[in-house]
Motif scaffolding. Sequence first.
Motif, mmCIF file in Angstrom:
data_model
loop_
_atom_site.group_PDB
_atom_site.id
_atom_site.type_symbol
_atom_site.label_atom_id
_atom_site.label_comp_id
_atom_site.label_asym_id
_atom_site.label_seq_id
_atom_site.Cartn_x
_atom_site.Cartn_y
_atom_site.Cartn_z
ATOM 1 N N SER A 86 -4.848 -1.884 -10.204
ATOM 2 C CA SER A 86 -5.725 -0.802 -10.376
ATOM 3 C C SER A 86 -4.892 0.409 -9.722
ATOM 4 O O SER A 86 -4.637 0.254 -8.605
ATOM 5 N N LEU A 87 -5.059 1.422 -10.289
ATOM 6 C CA LEU A 87 -4.852 2.855 -9.441
ATOM 7 C C LEU A 87 -6.285 3.934 -9.563
ATOM 8 O O LEU A 87 -6.567 3.938 -10.764
ATOM 9 N N THR A 88 -6.681 4.226 -8.667
ATOM 10 C CA THR A 88 -7.702 5.148 -8.695
ATOM 11 C C THR A 88 -7.451 6.398 -8.380
ATOM 12 O O THR A 88 -6.587 6.820 -7.318
ATOM 13 N N CYS A 89 -8.288 7.707 -8.796
ATOM 14 C CA CYS A 89 -8.193 8.916 -8.230
ATOM 15 C C CYS A 89 -8.842 8.753 -6.709
ATOM 16 O O CYS A 89 -9.796 8.273 -6.373
ATOM 17 N N SER A 90 -8.269 9.487 -5.809
ATOM 18 C CA SER A 90 -8.630 9.704 -4.600
ATOM 19 C C SER A 90 -10.007 10.193 -4.270
ATOM 20 O O SER A 90 -10.649 9.817 -3.279
ATOM 21 N N ARG A 91 -10.564 11.006 -5.062
ATOM 22 C CA ARG A 91 -11.918 11.488 -5.136
ATOM 23 C C ARG A 91 -12.969 10.735 -5.652
ATOM 24 O O ARG A 91 -14.308 11.181 -5.871
ATOM 25 N N SER A 92 -12.525 9.515 -6.434
ATOM 26 C CA SER A 92 -13.149 8.625 -7.433
ATOM 27 C C SER A 92 -14.513 8.090 -6.571
ATOM 28 O O SER A 92 -15.483 7.692 -7.159
ATOM 29 N N GLY A 93 -13.871 7.559 -5.365
ATOM 30 C CA GLY A 93 -15.106 6.757 -4.513
ATOM 31 C C GLY A 93 -14.634 5.425 -4.612
ATOM 32 O O GLY A 93 -15.163 4.464 -4.153
#
Length: 337
Positions: A103-110
């Motif tokens: 996975s890769l997530t948005c830094s502001r997604s929590g």
Amino acid sequence: MLQGVLARLDDAGNHVPRFTAPRCLLERQAVGGCDACHTTCPHAAITLGMVGSSVQIDPDLCTGCGLCVQVCPSGALEYNLEPAMQSVRDQQDPAARATPDASLTCSRSGAGGPSLTCLGRVTPALLSAAGAWGAPLTLIHGDCAGCPVGAPDVPQRLARVLDTAQELRAPTGQPAQVTIRPATPEDTSRSLTVSRRSAFGALFRAGKQHLAQSIPDSPLPFVDWSVPEDRTPQEWTWRERSLRPTPPEDAAVLWPAPLVDDTCIDCPVCANVCPTGAITRDLQPDGGVQLLLNLGACTGCMACLHSCPPQAIHAQTHWRPAAFRAPLLLRESDTVM
């Protein structure tokens, strides 16, 4: 060893993309120019100027969202792709995870797990490489509509990036397994299962990733324009490398590039405006000239097409795999303009 790790952490935080002026269509004075980065930037951080200072990025306004990199047709703006690729690859290592999913997530997604400043940084090369490794990849974004880092339409942009990656991967017979979705409450508590054997290796490679749950920005070195291989942007180098499994010889690989017809007047314009040196003019001892194309170095920006005085250049979207193995002869003439 500790000093080395700390030095790696100090390299992080370079949120402004690298600008390579010789690759910029404005610097190349291509007909029609280009304002894609300026138009796309959601924070008015990019201004366009005259040749010599064609693209200027205000580091105080730039958030590092990567949307300008995503739309740049010639690779003049770019981030280092390799930290994100390494993170995806590490997660797909069976020794490092209980499942092969990455996975890769948005830094502001929590959400937990490795994150990018914004998923606007995701490019076709990254998704195509994940497809070549053959394991699922999930891209988790936050509330893009109210995000101060990226733009409201980041999920739609990601979908288009995935479409491009899938078209590129089509001849390999192994599509990328990519899911794009918003973060859920369950994501905020999830954690990666890392084996004892790979834990320190992952820490050393990812550095700040395990402290701030983000993939560090390693500044790219300046391009040595005297080395032809270095003129090709990472994005297109990795697009070609990710064509695995190797496509059959009769497959059609998506790679927009120019063809030249008989109305060519043998002028040097196409070679002059090419932002990566993919088109070269080879002057012959007998006074003639050969026009050659290095397909793997061509970004498909079509500056040559738009700038050609007699409009002798046309786009071809698909090529056989053999076209990547040696320079292609676009035209041969006995005279030189």
